[in-house]
Design a protein around this motif. Structure first.
Motif, PDB file in Angstrom:
ATOM      1  N   THR A 152     -21.824  31.593   3.451  1.00 33.56           N
ATOM      2  CA  THR A 152     -21.578  30.916   2.181  1.00 33.56           C
ATOM      3  C   THR A 152     -20.374  29.990   2.292  1.00 33.56           C
ATOM      4  O   THR A 152     -20.413  28.846   1.827  1.00 33.56           O
ATOM      5  N   VAL A 153     -19.314  30.452   2.932  1.00 35.53           N
ATOM      6  CA  VAL A 153     -18.111  29.645   3.115  1.00 35.53           C
ATOM      7  C   VAL A 153     -18.435  28.409   3.962  1.00 35.53           C
ATOM      8  O   VAL A 153     -18.021  27.289   3.636  1.00 35.53           O
ATOM      9  N   ILE A 174     -18.089  24.483   2.842  1.00 32.85           N
ATOM     10  CA  ILE A 174     -17.321  23.518   3.645  1.00 32.85           C
ATOM     11  C   ILE A 174     -18.186  22.313   3.986  1.00 32.85           C
ATOM     12  O   ILE A 174     -17.756  21.159   3.860  1.00 32.85           O
ATOM     13  N   GLY A 175     -19.415  22.545   4.372  1.00 35.01           N
ATOM     14  CA  GLY A 175     -20.335  21.444   4.680  1.00 35.01           C
ATOM     15  C   GLY A 175     -20.587  20.560   3.465  1.00 35.01           C
ATOM     16  O   GLY A 175     -20.597  19.331   3.560  1.00 35.01           O
ATOM     17  N   ASP A 176     -20.783  21.189   2.308  1.00 36.96           N
ATOM     18  CA  ASP A 176     -21.006  20.437   1.077  1.00 36.96           C
ATOM     19  C   ASP A 176     -19.775  19.605   0.714  1.00 36.96           C
ATOM     20  O   ASP A 176     -19.904  18.455   0.293  1.00 36.96           O
ATOM     21  N   LEU A 177     -18.598  20.179   0.877  1.00 34.12           N
ATOM     22  CA  LEU A 177     -17.368  19.443   0.579  1.00 34.12           C
ATOM     23  C   LEU A 177     -17.172  18.264   1.519  1.00 34.12           C
ATOM     24  O   LEU A 177     -16.765  17.176   1.090  1.00 34.12           O
ATOM     25  N   GLU A 178     -17.473  18.450   2.805  1.00 33.27           N
ATOM     26  CA  GLU A 178     -17.360  17.349   3.770  1.00 33.27           C
ATOM     27  C   GLU A 178     -18.336  16.232   3.422  1.00 33.27           C
ATOM     28  O   GLU A 178     -17.994  15.053   3.498  1.00 33.27           O
TER      29      GLU A 178
END
Length: 96
Positions: free
Chosen positions: A5-6, A10-14
């Motif tokens: 999930t983390v 992180i991928g979505d934020l990038e």
């Protein structure tokens, strides 16, 4: 929260950061190697209409200053080759 999930967050934020940089025209991006497309020729009538709106909105002094910036005392004296730049400057003045 588990590690998967983390990592997804992180991928979505990038991805979001990448989209925001594109949206804000981040100056750190490398220039595109695509050929520059021909710009539309701007007419005197288009410039006059834009400047008239600005004048009606109380920016007559700024309009006069823009015209003078392009080496003229009145719009009809502005060189046709400067119409696109004058229109662009006027559009920026609208945002202020």
């Amino acid at each position: 929260m588990n590690e998967n999930t983390v990592q997804k967050i992180i991928g979505d934020l990038e991805s979001l950061i990448g989209h925001l940089k594109e949206f804000t025209c981040d100056t750190t991006r490398k220039p595109s190697s695509k050929p520059v497309t021909e710009t539309k020729k701007v007419s005197l009538e288009e410039v006059r209409a834009c400047l008239a709106v600005l004048s009606r909105n109380g920016k007559t002094a700024q309009v006069k200053a823009l015209i003078m910036k392009f080496g003229a005392n009145k719009l009809s004296e502005v060189e046709e080759s400067n119409y696109a730049d004058l229109l662009k400057a006027a559009e920026e003045l609208k945002r202020v």
